[in-house]
Structure formats: structure tokens, C-alpha cells
Design a protein around this motif. Structure first.
Motif, PDB file in Angstrom:
ATOM      1  N   GLY A 101      40.863 -21.006 -15.057  1.00  0.00           N
ATOM      2  CA  GLY A 101      39.884 -22.057 -15.310  1.00  0.00           C
ATOM      3  C   GLY A 101      40.257 -23.402 -14.711  1.00  0.00           C
ATOM      4  N   LYS A 102      41.390 -23.480 -14.036  1.00  0.00           N
ATOM      5  CA  LYS A 102      41.777 -24.763 -13.409  1.00  0.00           C
ATOM      6  C   LYS A 102      41.804 -24.591 -11.886  1.00  0.00           C
ATOM      7  CE  LYS A 102      43.772 -26.997 -17.210  1.00  0.00           C
ATOM      8  NZ  LYS A 102      42.717 -27.702 -17.896  1.00  0.00           N
ATOM      9  N   SER A 103      41.466 -25.674 -11.192  1.00  0.00           N
ATOM     10  CA  SER A 103      41.500 -25.637  -9.726  1.00  0.00           C
ATOM     11  C   SER A 103      42.954 -25.710  -9.252  1.00  0.00           C
ATOM     12  CB  SER A 103      40.728 -26.833  -9.172  1.00  0.00           C
ATOM     13  OG  SER A 103      41.414 -28.019  -9.539  1.00  0.00           O
ATOM     14  N   HIS A 104      43.166 -25.455  -7.956  1.00  0.00           N
ATOM     15  CA  HIS A 104      44.521 -25.588  -7.392  1.00  0.00           C
ATOM     16  C   HIS A 104      45.038 -27.007  -7.594  1.00  0.00           C
ATOM     17  CE1 HIS A 104      44.123 -21.727  -5.732  1.00  0.00           C
ATOM     18  NE2 HIS A 104      43.283 -22.048  -4.780  1.00  0.00           N
ATOM     19  N   ARG A 105      44.143 -27.937  -7.388  1.00  0.00           N
ATOM     20  CA  ARG A 105      44.528 -29.342  -7.502  1.00  0.00           C
ATOM     21  C   ARG A 105      45.023 -29.674  -8.923  1.00  0.00           C
ATOM     22  NH1 ARG A 105      42.331 -34.492  -5.166  1.00  0.00           N
ATOM     23  NH2 ARG A 105      41.611 -33.269  -3.437  1.00  0.00           N
ATOM     24  N   LEU A 287      50.641 -17.074 -14.107  1.00  0.00           N
ATOM     25  CA  LEU A 287      49.838 -16.352 -13.120  1.00  0.00           C
ATOM     26  C   LEU A 287      50.418 -16.631 -11.733  1.00  0.00           C
ATOM     27  CD1 LEU A 287      46.270 -17.048 -14.561  1.00  0.00           C
ATOM     28  CD2 LEU A 287      47.703 -15.015 -14.838  1.00  0.00           C
ATOM     29  N   PRO A 288      50.192 -15.703 -10.784  1.00  0.00           N
ATOM     30  CA  PRO A 288      50.861 -15.779  -9.495  1.00  0.00           C
ATOM     31  C   PRO A 288      50.661 -17.103  -8.738  1.00  0.00           C
ATOM     32  CG  PRO A 288      49.637 -13.735  -9.672  1.00  0.00           C
ATOM     33  CD  PRO A 288      49.321 -14.533 -10.902  1.00  0.00           C
TER      34      PRO A 288
END
Ligand SMILES: C=C(CC[C@@H](C)[C@H]1CC[C@H]2C3=CC[C@H]4[C@H](C)[C@@H](O)CC[C@]4(C)[C@H]3CC[C@]12C)C(C)C
Ligand code: SAM
Length: 364
Positions: A101-105, A287-288
Motif C-alpha cells: 500500500g505504499k509507493s517506492h518513494r 517484503l522483497p
């Protein structure tokens, strides 16, 4: 006939728009554009030669561990890759665990804020960022903690970029950037209230040397946190596939030989640190971290075409294509390192410089 002209014109417009967006648009919402790719401080016509020199030096990482030339070649490496990193990854040159639920940023920022939360710094404290890149982590950390962050990087071009970004973000009064070698830092003893390094000390030929410097500049009682690149307990040195993956990571990331996870605390203790915590942040339930690399595969092909076109028409320096190809392959080795579990870029260590009778007087 008329309909064919309309279709061809329409298709050309779509293709043109696509190229316009991707050539002129920044890859990670802010930062570099494809048309601005350069060889850092290296003159455009020398990029290809420098790439060849870099590649022949880092071909056998295990054999160069003792070479005094490592920092110079690491500097060349960052001239070659800094723009491509910013263009295709953003201003933080490191990995972080993926978060549902979170972006890479957002995931990147959480990983950075965790580093400063763990070293217990207060607003106004002077904190050292060892190997600061173009300052993505430094800005997130200064904004989050209100500490004064001093970053050091060996690469002059990164210093220039980091200062520009600091100013643009309105954080230049909290963030200072110094060009220098972290193996011989231009700072007095006992001058920082905390320090961190994010995926940077892996470039040191001997980990003890950089840890000893960090120990020297820290005030007694203060904390140091590092995210280290290491091989894990799943790595088997007799397994040819494992060896190929690790060598691929070393060559494509300017590493003078990756260390084992067991070496980290040993090096820290050897220079005098007390070890407070050690943990591989890549281990489940995390998570990876390599999911982002895998998801980017299509974009890498597109970038490859783009770089080839830009170099062919003389907008990007010629060697950019070789550098991009090297990174393309490196992304694959890193992904395999993640999939097999033999490698982690986030082996975390948290240490303290002890307070001794002779130094307790300095800590205020
Ligand atoms: C800590 C280090 C750097 C870690 C990462 C930030 C970089 C490692 C590999 C890099 C990349 C690989 C593929 C590139 C792609 C082909 C290109 O089109 C766009 C940029 C890449 C995604 C690039 C971005 C940065 C990395 C993920 C090391 C050096 C110690
Ligand atoms: C992968 S980048 C990480 C940058 C930053 N920590 C980040 O996460 O965005 C590694 C950094 O270490 C720096 N570095 C490597 N060797 C160095 C040395 N000997 N002295 C100073 N900086 C060095 C590089 O210049 C680069 O800025």
C-alpha cells in the motif's frame, strides 16, 4: 489512401508524444531528464574511455581489496552513473523493503527515517552522513529530525547536485555537503552527535578503516547506524551460480569484494564500537527489496532505446550506452541475489562509541 495517411499521421503523433513525455519527462517525478544525461565531472568525449578503465579495474573485485586506487575508481564510477541513477531511480541511491500500500518513494523515506530514529538525535544535533550521494536520505533525515546533517561523498559532481537539491528543497541551512574520502575525513575528533551510512561503506576496501574514521569523529556515547551490503548465510562459495551472481553485483556496483554478514559486527567491535543491534532488514516478514528492480524491467528497455538514440544524435556522451548496459545487467544480478537470498543490501548494524573515564568530559 486518405485513411492510411490519417492512421500513419495519428500513429506518428502518438509515438512522438510518447517520446516527448519520456525523453523530456523525469523518470521519478522529479530530478533528471533523459536529455540531460552526462558523465558527471568527466568531459563528454572521455566518458567511454573512463568507462573502459573502470571496467578493467573492477573485473576482478576480490583481487583489488588492498588497492589504494579503489576510491579513485569509485569516484569515476559515480561520475558515470549518478545521472542515470537520478533519472531512473530518484535522489536516494539505495534499496528499501517494499511495503504493502505504499509507493517506492514512501518506502524509501520510511527506511531513511528509521536510520535517524535509531541513532537518537535531537533537533540541532550535528549528524554525519557517510557516503551521502546526491543527498536524498540527508534531506529526508534533516526534515524528519531537524538535526544538522553533514554529508560526505568522494564525488565532486554529487556534491554539486546535492547542494542544488538542498537549496531547491529549502533545506540548505540544515544540510551541508563536503567532498572527501571517508577513509580520511576532514573533521576533528569527537565532532558529531551521531552518524549513519546508507549502502555506502561497502565501497571501502577494508571495513575497519572506514569504521575507525567514523569512531574517531563521533562524540563518546553517540550512536552509529549502517545499512551494509553483504552475502548472507545462504551464500555458498563452492556454488558457481552464487559466485557468478556476487561477482556480477561487485563489478556493476564498484565494490572491492562483498563482505559476509559475519564480518560486520567483527569490524565494528575491532575499532572499539559496542554493538547494540544487528539485523538483516530484508528477512521476512519484510517484503522483497528487489521487487522494485523487477517491476522496472520494461522501463529499462525503454531507457536503453532512449539512451542509444540520445548517444547516436550526440545529446548524451557516447559511453552512456555502455554504462547503461552495465547497469541493466547489474539489475539482473541484484534481482538474482534477492531471489536466491544469498545477498542483502540492508544488513543493519547499530553501534555506540563507548564513554570512557578519559572521554566522559567531552560528551556535552
Ligand atoms: C548502493 C548502491 C546503488 C544501489 C541502487 C541505487 C542501484 C543499483 C543498480 C542501479 C540501477 C540498475 C538498473 C538501471 C536501469 C537499467 C536504468 O534504465 C535506470 C536506472 C537503474 C534502475 C539503476 C538505478 C540505481 C540502482 C538500482 C551501490 C552502487 C553500492
Ligand atoms: C550507493 S551511494 C549511496 C548514497 C546515499 N547514502 C544514498 O543512499 O542515497 C554510495 C555513496 O558512497 C560514496 N562513497 C564511496 N566511497 C567513498 C569514499 N571513499 N569516500 C567518500 N564517499 C564515498 C559515493 O560517492 C556515494 O555517494
Amino acid at each position: 489512401m486518405g485513411i492510411i495517411v490519417v492512421i500513419v499521421t495519428g500513429a506518428l503523433m502518438v509515438i512522438g508524444l510518447y517520446w516527448f513525455v519520456w525523453i523530456l519527462g523525469p523518470a521519478e517525478r522529479q530530478g533528471k531528464r533523459g536529455v540531460n544525461l552526462s558523465g558527471g565531472s568527466i568531459a563528454a568525449e572521455k566518458v567511454q574511455d573512463n568507462y573502459k578503465q573502470y571496467w578493467s579495474f573492477f573485473r576482478h573485485p576480490n583481487e583489488i581489496e588492498t588497492s589504494e586506487r579503489v576510491p579513485d575508481f569509485v569516484d569515476t564510477f559515480y561520475d558515470l552513473v549518478t545521472d542515470i541513477y537520478e533519472w531512473g531511480w530518484g535522489q536516494s541511491f539505495h534499496f528499501s523493503p517494499s511495503i504493502h500500500g505504499k509507493s517506492h518513494r514512501e518506502a524509501t523515506r520510511i527506511h531513511e527515517e528509521m536510520a535517524v530514529d535509531l541513532i537518537n538525535v535531537k533537533p540541532g544535533d550535528r549528524v554525519l552522513d557517510v557516503g551521502c550521494g546526491v543527498g536524498g536520505p540527508m534531506r529526508a533525515i534533516a526534515a524528519h529530525s531537524r538535526a544538522n546533517v553533514v554529508g560526505i561523498t568522494i564525488n565532486e559532481y554529487q556534491v554539486k547536485r546535492a547542494r542544488q537539491h538542498n537549496k531547491k528543497a529549502g533545506l540548505d541551512s540544515f544540510c551541508e555537503v563536503v567532498c572527501g574520502n571517508f577513509l580520511q575525513m576532514p573533521f576533528p575528533d569527537n565532532s558529531f552527535k551521531g552518524a549513519y551510512s546508507i549502502e555506502a561503506t561497502c565501497h571501502a576496501p577494508k571495513l575497519e578503516d572506514v569504521y575507525a574514521e567514523i569512531f574517531r569523529v563521533l562524540k563518546p556515547g553517540s550512536l552509529y547506524l549502517s545499512y551494509e551490503w553483504v552475502t548472507t548465510d545462504k551464500y555458498i562459495s563452492e556454488n558457481a551460480e552464487h559466485v557468478a551472481i556476487i561477482q556480477g553485483i561487485e563489478r556493476g556496483d564498484a565494490l572491492p569484494g562483498l563482505r559476509s554478514y559475519t564480518d560486520i559486527a567483527e569490524a565494528a567491535a575491532k575499532v572499539g564500537f559496542e554493538i547494540l543491534k544487528e539485523q538483516d532488514l530484508a528477512k521476512p516478514p519484510a517484503l522483497p527489496w528487489w521487487a522494485r528492480l523487477k517491476m522496472g524491467r520494461f522501463a529499462y528497455w525503454r531507457n536503453h532505446i532512449l539512451v542509444t538514440v540520445l548517444a547516436a544524435v550526440g545529446i548524451a556522451p557516447k559511453g552512456t550506452v555502455d554504462v547503461h548496459e552495465m547497469l541493466f545487467k547489474t539489475a539482473d544480478f541484484l534481482t538474482r541475489g534477492g531471489d536466491t537470498g544469498i545477498f542483502t543490501p540492508m544488513h543493519m548494524i547499530l553501534c555506540r562509541k563507548p564513554v570512557t573515564d578519559s572521554t566522559s568530559f567531552d560528551y556535552c
